[in-house]
Motif scaffolding. Sequence first.
Motif, PDB file in Angstrom:
ATOM      1  N   ALA A  38      43.268  46.647  42.149  1.00  0.00           N
ATOM      2  CA  ALA A  38      43.385  45.223  42.291  1.00  0.00           C
ATOM      3  C   ALA A  38      41.962  44.381  42.010  1.00  0.00           C
ATOM      4  N   VAL A  39      41.060  44.915  42.613  1.00  0.00           N
ATOM      5  CA  VAL A  39      39.797  44.502  42.421  1.00  0.00           C
ATOM      6  C   VAL A  39      39.490  44.216  40.749  1.00  0.00           C
ATOM      7  N   ALA A  40      39.625  45.321  40.238  1.00  0.00           N
ATOM      8  CA  ALA A  40      39.168  45.163  38.600  1.00  0.00           C
ATOM      9  C   ALA A  40      40.296  44.222  38.121  1.00  0.00           C
ATOM     10  N   SER A  41      41.535  44.088  38.334  1.00  0.00           N
ATOM     11  CA  SER A  41      42.478  43.117  37.960  1.00  0.00           C
ATOM     12  C   SER A  41      41.904  41.657  38.498  1.00  0.00           C
ATOM     13  N   LEU A  42      41.736  41.253  39.522  1.00  0.00           N
ATOM     14  CA  LEU A  42      41.618  40.281  40.094  1.00  0.00           C
ATOM     15  C   LEU A  42      39.983  39.343  39.925  1.00  0.00           C
ATOM     16  N   LEU A  43      39.132  40.234  39.874  1.00  0.00           N
ATOM     17  CA  LEU A  43      37.740  40.037  39.800  1.00  0.00           C
ATOM     18  C   LEU A  43      37.398  38.747  38.522  1.00  0.00           C
ATOM     19  N   PRO A  44      38.030  39.017  37.565  1.00  0.00           N
ATOM     20  CA  PRO A  44      37.648  38.056  36.299  1.00  0.00           C
ATOM     21  C   PRO A  44      38.159  36.709  36.845  1.00  0.00           C
TER      22      PRO A  44
END
Length: 180
Positions: A38-44
């Motif tokens: 989730a963090v990898a997909s939301l961070l950008p």
Amino acid sequence: MPQTFNVGSRSLFVTTVAWVFIALALLASASALVQNAAVASLLPGWQTSGAQHPLPLLTGLLIAYLPWVVGAGLVISLATLASAIGLLLRLDWARRAFIGLLVLAIVANLLGLWFQHEVVQSVVDATLSSSPLPQKALGVFGGFVTAARAMGAAMTLVACALLGWIIHRLMSAGVRQEFA
């Protein structure tokens, strides 16, 4: 054929603690993997919106270090899984590592209690200061917030006391004898 002598009998306490923490560590590991995704997909998206609308200092720091925090959670949950399995197998290094992880959990819970207080206080102050509610209604919401914070603090302290009791029992002479 060599003979194996067991110095201490296997206690129900160590077996129960090991199985409970194996289950909790498996759940925490699965949760940490989902959180990493989730963090990898939301961070950008968070980083591009942060450029348009600057974030408050604390929120910006949290988002900047969020992948590291989530990654540390995954590492700790995997270490807990490994040490709980070693505890089930009655390995002394696992008992010592498990005690160290429980001490780390107590420290993290106590720091989280402070962090929870700071975040809730800032969110409630910002929300209630801009709300069009009368003063009496604001007092009611403040009472609910105080009750929720007190309950959160009580639950955290009870959890820390339980972890301390587990540490105390794992360091007792009877349990140490099982690992000899």
